[in-house]
Design an enzyme around this catalytic site. Structure first.
Site, PDB file in Angstrom:
ATOM      1  CG  HIS A  69      35.957 -32.202  14.333  1.00 19.44           C
ATOM      2  ND1 HIS A  69      37.317 -32.312  14.136  1.00 19.44           N
ATOM      3  CD2 HIS A  69      35.498 -33.481  14.336  1.00 19.44           C
ATOM      4  CE1 HIS A  69      37.659 -33.595  14.029  1.00 19.44           C
ATOM      5  NE2 HIS A  69      36.565 -34.323  14.144  1.00 19.44           N
ATOM      6  CG  PHE A  70      32.439 -27.315  18.845  1.00 20.38           C
ATOM      7  CD1 PHE A  70      31.645 -28.219  18.152  1.00 20.38           C
ATOM      8  CD2 PHE A  70      32.194 -27.146  20.210  1.00 20.38           C
ATOM      9  CE1 PHE A  70      30.613 -28.940  18.791  1.00 20.38           C
ATOM     10  CE2 PHE A  70      31.172 -27.859  20.849  1.00 20.38           C
ATOM     11  CZ  PHE A  70      30.385 -28.753  20.143  1.00 20.38           C
ATOM     12  NE  ARG A  71      34.488 -28.220  11.128  1.00 18.77           N
ATOM     13  CZ  ARG A  71      35.052 -29.384  10.828  1.00 18.77           C
ATOM     14  NH1 ARG A  71      36.295 -29.644  11.195  1.00 18.77           N
ATOM     15  NH2 ARG A  71      34.404 -30.291  10.150  1.00 18.77           N
ATOM     16  CG  ASN A 102      40.399 -31.291  12.787  1.00 16.03           C
ATOM     17  OD1 ASN A 102      39.781 -31.072  13.823  1.00 16.03           O
ATOM     18  ND2 ASN A 102      39.832 -31.886  11.744  1.00 16.03           N
ATOM     19  CG  HIS A 120      41.308 -40.369  12.001  1.00  9.71           C
ATOM     20  ND1 HIS A 120      40.185 -39.636  11.721  1.00  9.71           N
ATOM     21  CD2 HIS A 120      41.545 -41.121  10.904  1.00  9.71           C
ATOM     22  CE1 HIS A 120      39.744 -39.942  10.505  1.00  9.71           C
ATOM     23  NE2 HIS A 120      40.571 -40.839   9.986  1.00  9.71           N
ATOM     24  CG  HIS A 151      36.061 -42.078  13.967  1.00  9.79           C
ATOM     25  ND1 HIS A 151      37.295 -42.592  13.728  1.00  9.79           N
ATOM     26  CD2 HIS A 151      36.180 -40.743  13.804  1.00  9.79           C
ATOM     27  CE1 HIS A 151      38.130 -41.597  13.458  1.00  9.79           C
ATOM     28  NE2 HIS A 151      37.477 -40.471  13.497  1.00  9.79           N
ATOM     29  CG  ASP A 169      33.967 -37.536  13.768  1.00  5.35           C
ATOM     30  OD1 ASP A 169      34.530 -36.447  13.993  1.00  5.35           O
ATOM     31  OD2 ASP A 169      34.279 -38.268  12.815  1.00  5.35           O
ATOM     32  CG  HIS A 229      32.616 -29.936   6.267  1.00  6.12           C
ATOM     33  ND1 HIS A 229      33.840 -29.305   6.342  1.00  6.12           N
ATOM     34  CD2 HIS A 229      32.821 -31.191   6.724  1.00  6.12           C
ATOM     35  CE1 HIS A 229      34.748 -30.151   6.807  1.00  6.12           C
ATOM     36  NE2 HIS A 229      34.153 -31.302   7.054  1.00  6.12           N
TER      37      HIS A 229
HETATM   38  O1  DOR Z   1      34.892 -36.988   8.467  1.00  8.88           O
HETATM   39  C1  DOR Z   1      35.682 -36.409   9.191  1.00  8.88           C
HETATM   40  N1  DOR Z   1      35.635 -35.082   9.357  1.00  8.88           N
HETATM   41  N2  DOR Z   1      36.643 -37.125   9.804  1.00  8.88           N
HETATM   42  C2  DOR Z   1      37.668 -36.522  10.427  1.00  8.88           C
HETATM   43  O2  DOR Z   1      38.539 -37.186  10.877  1.00  8.88           O
HETATM   44  C3  DOR Z   1      37.740 -35.052  10.504  1.00  8.88           C
HETATM   45  C4  DOR Z   1      36.424 -34.452  10.355  1.00  8.88           C
HETATM   46  C5  DOR Z   1      36.478 -32.955  10.124  1.00  8.88           C
HETATM   47  O3  DOR Z   1      37.153 -32.275  10.896  1.00  8.88           O
HETATM   48  O4  DOR Z   1      35.839 -32.485   9.191  1.00  8.88           O
END
Ligand code: DOR
Length: 442
Positions: free
Chosen positions: A62-64, A94, A179, A232, A303, A307
């Site tokens: 996830h590179f946001r 996402n 997922h 996962h 994964d 954050h």
């Molecule tokens: O822990 C997680 N963080 N699981 C996910 O499915 C999404 C991910 C996130 O995008 O932060």
């Protein structure tokens, strides 16, 4: 023929087994493997004592970007990737906006091209709204396939009911990443997260929550004849189930679930150990290793889900789920190779050949003449400690900071470009979309 780079005497680990040999690169491609003398090369690298493996492909990050660039962006996330020996990534949908349309996917490809340090592809997120277009969306250039969130996690992508899941699985052909957490059970048990802090995380999102969703999606996959990839996986019972569905389902595990366990990880790391699906107890962790050793597991994915520290500091359950991992995936696993838990050959299968096989990647995932010169060079005997200044992710932390490991990636080549060499980055990023055999002509 004059070549660009000649790598001499590396211990090459590939489908051919393990042997000390030379690898010649010209332009983007491996042009020769064997004992190569008497050629003109612009650069000769003596890699005696180092291992050379096919470039590591991380099929879950996830590179946001766009939308949460304070956590990560495509440049910083891919910088972390190549510093950790990763040459290609599949990035998750996402983001904000979620990657659910042609415009959003094309926008990511445009942002990433020549700005990301490694090659890339993006998942298209499934929703009830785009369900009817997914057969077209999954074929866009730069798309690695569809991602379904069956349970709520970071962001608002969610497909919870069997009918919509069946509609999505019936519409299109490529392997779908899943997922698997059961949304109804998550809602029913949410109250369990409200008292007791982060130790409650694997109690709220319990084994049954994962098992139920995996069971449901496997039945739908078999019924609709659609290939799926269960991301996962965290429990021994799911692995037993997945073993009976190898015709339609492939399996990912993460280094986190293989190396951390509850309750110790929550006691030590607090919400830094919080992710979905959760880190579980030692019994489950050992069950994952067992599944890995008997071949049920197809790939390792990080994964990588960064954050900010300030967000992680919020009191659970307000603290967000996810931890970074793209840079530590290979180092952690090299350490396991040194511990004797897996072989280098199995590691190669799990980090490159596996992804290429499952997703029909064109020209990657194999150390062979004619393939992209995506190579990872590692010093298997290097003892070192993970420090914050080595980490590239914008989030600035890792659950593994301070850990001593044996084995470190020291070189990353992406399509013939030396993008990382002993912790030094190249001058410019040259990332390109990954090509897939299923969609070479759109
Ligand atoms: O822990 C997680 N963080 N699981 C996910 O499915 C999404 C991910 C996130 O995008 O932060």
């Amino acid at each position: 023929m004059a070549i660009d780079i000649l790598i001499k005497n590396a211990i090459c680990v590939s489908h051919n087994g393990t042997e000390a040999t030379d690898v010649a690169i010209k332009d983007d491609i491996i042009v020769a493997i064997g004992h190569i003398d008497d050629v003109e090369a612009n650069e000769v690298i003596d890699a005696r004592g180092l291992h050379l493996i096919p470039g590591v492909i991380d099929t879950q990050v996830h590179f946001r970007e766009p939308g949460a660039e304070a956590k990560e962006d495509l440049e910083s996330g891919s910088r972390a990737a190549v510093m950790g020996g990763v040459t290609a990534v599949f990035e998750m949908p996402n983001t904000k906006p979620a990657t659910t349309t042609k415009e959003a996917l094309n926008d990511k490809v445009e942002r990433a091209t020549n700005r990301m340090w490694c090659d890339f592809a993006f998942y298209i997120g499934a929703s009830a709204k785009n369900a009817k277009q997914l057969h077209k969306l999954e074929r866009l250039p730069g798309c690695c396939g569809i991602k379904i969130f069956m349970g709520s996690s970071t962001g608002d992508l969610l497909v919870a009911d069997d009918q919509t899941l069946a509609d999505i699985l019936s519409n299109g052909t490529r392997r779908i990443a899943i997922h698997a957490e059961d949304e109804a059970r998550l809602i029913e048990r949410k109250h369990l997260s409200e008292k007791g802090g982060v130790l409650q995380h694997p109690i709220w999102r319990d084994n049954q929550t994962a098992y139920k969703a995996t069971d449901r999606i496997l039945e739908i996959a078999r019924r609709t004849g659609r290939r799926i990839h269960v991301l996962h996986v965290t429990t021994e019972d799911e692995m037993a189930l997945l073993a009976a569905y190898k015709d339609v389902a492939s399996v990912e595990v993460t280094p986190q679930h293989l190396t951390l366990s509850a309750p110790e990880c929550y006691e030590k790391l607090g919400s830094y150990a919080q992710m979905n699906p959760p880190i579980r107890d030692e019994k489950e962790r050992l069950g994952l290793w067992k599944a890995l050793s008997v071949g049920i597991v197809d790939v390792l994915g990080s994964d990588h889900a960064p954050h900010e520290k300030e967000m992680k500091a919020l009191a659970y359950p307000k603290s967000p789920s996810g931890m970074p991992g793209v840079q530590t995936l290979l180092p952690l696993m090299l350490d396991q190779v040194n511990k004797g838990t897996l072989s280098m050959e199995r590691l190669v299968d799990l980090t490159s050949a596996g992804a290429a096989r499952l997703f029909n990647i064109a020209g990657k995932g194999r150390l062979a003449v004619g393939y992209d010169a995506d190579l990872t060079i590692v010093d298997l005997k290097k003892k070192w400690i993970i420090t914050e200044d080595w980490l590239q992710s914008k989030c600035g932390w890792s659950p593994y900071t301070g850990m001593q490991l044996m084995g470190k990636p020291v070189g990353t080549f992406v399509r013939g470009k030396k993008v990382m060499w002993y912790d030094q980055l190249a001058d410019e990023a040259t990332g390109q979309p990954i090509r897939f055999q299923d969609t070479l002509n759109g």
